[in-house]
Design a protein around this motif. Structure first.
Motif, short mmCIF file in Angstrom:
data_model
loop_
_atom_site.label_atom_id
_atom_site.label_comp_id
_atom_site.label_asym_id
_atom_site.label_seq_id
_atom_site.Cartn_x
_atom_site.Cartn_y
_atom_site.Cartn_z
N UNK A 150 0.88 -1.30 -0.07
CA UNK A 150 0.16 0.09 -0.13
C UNK A 150 0.83 1.24 0.07
N UNK A 151 0.50 2.28 -0.99
CA UNK A 151 1.46 3.46 -0.97
C UNK A 151 0.63 4.49 -0.14
N UNK A 152 1.60 5.28 0.29
CA UNK A 152 1.32 6.54 0.92
C UNK A 152 0.37 7.55 0.04
N UNK A 153 -0.69 8.10 0.70
CA UNK A 153 -1.47 9.23 0.03
C UNK A 153 -1.22 10.58 0.18
N UNK A 154 0.03 10.64 1.15
CA UNK A 154 0.42 12.26 1.30
C UNK A 154 1.77 12.14 1.34
N UNK A 155 2.61 13.20 1.69
CA UNK A 155 4.01 13.22 1.92
C UNK A 155 4.44 14.10 2.94
N UNK A 156 5.43 13.86 3.59
CA UNK A 156 5.90 14.57 4.63
C UNK A 156 6.70 13.46 5.73
N UNK A 157 7.23 14.00 6.54
CA UNK A 157 8.13 13.28 7.69
C UNK A 157 7.00 12.30 8.59
N UNK A 158 7.32 11.22 8.57
CA UNK A 158 6.47 9.96 9.05
C UNK A 158 6.87 10.42 10.72
N UNK A 159 5.89 11.08 11.34
CA UNK A 159 6.24 11.52 12.71
C UNK A 159 5.99 10.31 13.67
N UNK A 160 4.75 9.74 13.51
CA UNK A 160 4.64 8.35 14.28
C UNK A 160 3.43 7.66 13.66
N UNK A 161 3.47 6.58 14.10
CA UNK A 161 1.97 5.61 13.83
C UNK A 161 1.84 4.85 15.25
N UNK A 162 0.20 4.91 15.16
CA UNK A 162 -0.25 4.35 16.53
C UNK A 162 -0.47 2.77 15.91
N UNK A 205 -1.15 -9.87 9.08
CA UNK A 205 -0.12 -9.20 9.53
C UNK A 205 0.42 -8.08 8.60
N UNK A 206 0.96 -6.88 9.47
CA UNK A 206 1.41 -5.58 8.68
C UNK A 206 2.74 -5.31 8.90
N UNK A 207 3.36 -4.98 7.88
CA UNK A 207 4.79 -4.69 7.66
C UNK A 207 4.92 -3.35 7.32
N UNK A 208 5.32 -2.35 8.25
CA UNK A 208 5.29 -0.82 8.26
C UNK A 208 6.67 -0.72 7.34
N UNK A 250 5.66 3.61 -1.37
CA UNK A 250 5.36 2.23 -0.40
C UNK A 250 5.30 2.62 1.12
N UNK A 251 4.35 2.36 1.84
CA UNK A 251 4.04 2.85 3.00
C UNK A 251 4.11 1.61 4.04
N UNK A 252 3.27 0.69 3.70
CA UNK A 252 3.28 -0.70 4.25
C UNK A 252 2.61 -1.90 3.49
#
Length: 432
Positions: free
Chosen positions: A211-223, A237-240, A253-255
């Motif tokens: 799955x690809x990112x829908x926006x741009x910027x610094x990946x600050x955090x993920x819950x 399962x998910x691989x970030x 690519x994001x995850x």
């Protein structure tokens, strides 16, 4: 729901770090208190005080106006001076140390509160002055409100004295580095404390759905908990694929997920990611390594030539590296059964060490004192490998050899070369 809550909390956190957040809140408090006192004065509180404790009330209209006008002019001058001092601090920190330290200085809560106190008192005095009627007598005059203005102004003067003391401390590089170190230390301790100690059997995700990112910027955090909640009913399962602090471009690519799942679950995963145009050490400890490295490099530049600051920065880097060696390169989120469900990519120890040493080797290889200090850092790292993964030892020794290679080509003094050669031999002996 967790993703939405995470986003709300993250938004509040960003808002809180804004230099205008606390001044705005406190100013609103001063504004509302002025109207509260206006209402209280209409209940004839000043009349009551004149009859029972007249020394608490300002009776003369001209005296009250003069006091409030003087306070307003004085507070405006104090605010201009204080804001000017803040801008000077930021400019000097950016020029002499590193532009990366600015977000931490801007978010200093003490300075924000002090500026808010100034502004709230200013608003209170303005609206109290407006409430004085031209034909008012001792009963109509808001004398008690004027007395409170005197109290608030005295408090502002005390806050101003504290501000001068605080700003003089904040401008010192030793205090800036100490704040950076302590923030990163707390973050690393938290990560090490909650890190799973056992080995994970997370499968190879090379052929999973990307799955690809829908926006741009610094990946600050993920819950991670929100990601887990989104996929737990689907048994996947998910691989970030990105790490905190990495700049992610739209469409990259994001995850990865094991297989295709419902679109609402995928949307929940996307909402768990927070992107920003700025970075904070509280979110990403790697930023502390970058800031301390840049401070050391800037201190060794010909225009500043401050090896003492560089040595202090290396001391902080040494302790942070020792703490980082207690943390594994791979991070996982486990379910209640202890099975890894989410894999979070993080900056590896090898990459982190290389990025720090790459800059220090380039700009400090000619200074024998700094080179010896860096070799001492590697000695500490090799001596504390009992709490770290075995591979970290080889990485540290490799970077020590790289440092020796660069330093030997930049230093011509034979005695200095003999000293660092002997030091490298000690490191190799420790690593065996």
């Amino acid at each position: 729901m967790k993703a939405i809550l995470h986003r709300v909390l993250n938004y509040i956190y960003k808002l809180e770090s804004n230099i205008a957040f606390y001044p705005s809140l406190i100013s609103l408090g001063g504004f509302l208190f002025a109207f509260l006192m206006y209402y209280v004065e209409h209940l004839h509180v000043s009349k009551y005080l004149v009859e029972h404790v007249p020394w608490l009330v300002i009776n003369n209209v001209e005296t009250a106006r003069t006091i409030l006008t003087t306070f307003i002019a004085g507070l405006i001058s104090i605010m201009v001076f204080s804001f000017s001092m803040v801008m000077i601090l930021l400019n000097q920190a950016s020029s002499n140390f590193s532009p990366r330290v600015l977000p931490g200085l801007i978010s200093n809560r003490r300075h924000q509160v002090i500026l808010g106190i100034y502004n709230s008192c200013l608003l209170y005095c303005i609206f109290t002055l407006i409430s004085i009627e031209p034909t008012g007598d001792k009963y109509q005059l808001p004398g008690f409100s004027v007395l409170l203005a005197i109290v608030f102004m005295t408090f502002c003067l005390g806050a101003f004295i504290y501000f001068i003391h605080s700003i003089s401390q904040e401008i010192q590089i030793s205090n800036i580095m100490s704040v950076i170190f302590n923030t990163a230390k707390n973050r690393l301790n938290t990560l090490v404390e909650f890190e799973k100690t056992g080995e994970s059997s997370f499968p190879n995700s090379a052929h999973w759905l990307v799955l690809k990112s829908k926006t741009s910027g610094y990946m600050e955090d993920v819950s991670l908990s929100a990601v887990f909640e989104a996929v737990k009913d689907h048994g996947v399962k998910v691989d970030i694929m990105v790490y905190k602090g990495e700049y992610v471009f739209k469409g990259n690519p994001l995850f990865r997920i094991e297989r295709k799942i419902k679109s609402d679950a995928i949307d929940s995963i996307f909402s768990a990611f927070n992107f920003s145009k700025s970075e904070f050490i509280e979110d990403n400890y790697v930023l502390a390594f970058k800031q301390l490295t840049e401070i050391a490099v800037k201190a060794m530049s010909p225009g500043i030539n401050d090896p003492g600051t560089a040595i202090n920065a290396i001391d902080y880097l040494t302790e942070l590296f020792l703490m980082r060696m207690r943390k594994k390169d791979k991070s996982y989120y486990f379910n209640a059964s202890g099975v890894a469900i989410v894999h979070l990519k993080s900056t590896s120890f090898k990459v982190l060490l290389y990025e720090v040493m790459g800059a220090l080797r380039t700009y400090c290889k000619h200074d024998i004192v700094i080179v010896q200090k860096l070799l001492g850092m590697f000695e500490h790292m090799l001596q504390h490998t009992d709490t770290a993964e075995e591979s970290y030892k080889n990485m540290a020794l490799r970077e020590a050899e790289n440092l020796y290679e660069d330093a030997s080509s930049a230093i011509s003094n034979k005695a200095d070369l003999e000293g660092i050669t002997k030091r490298l031999g000690i490191l190799k002996h420790i690593a065996v």
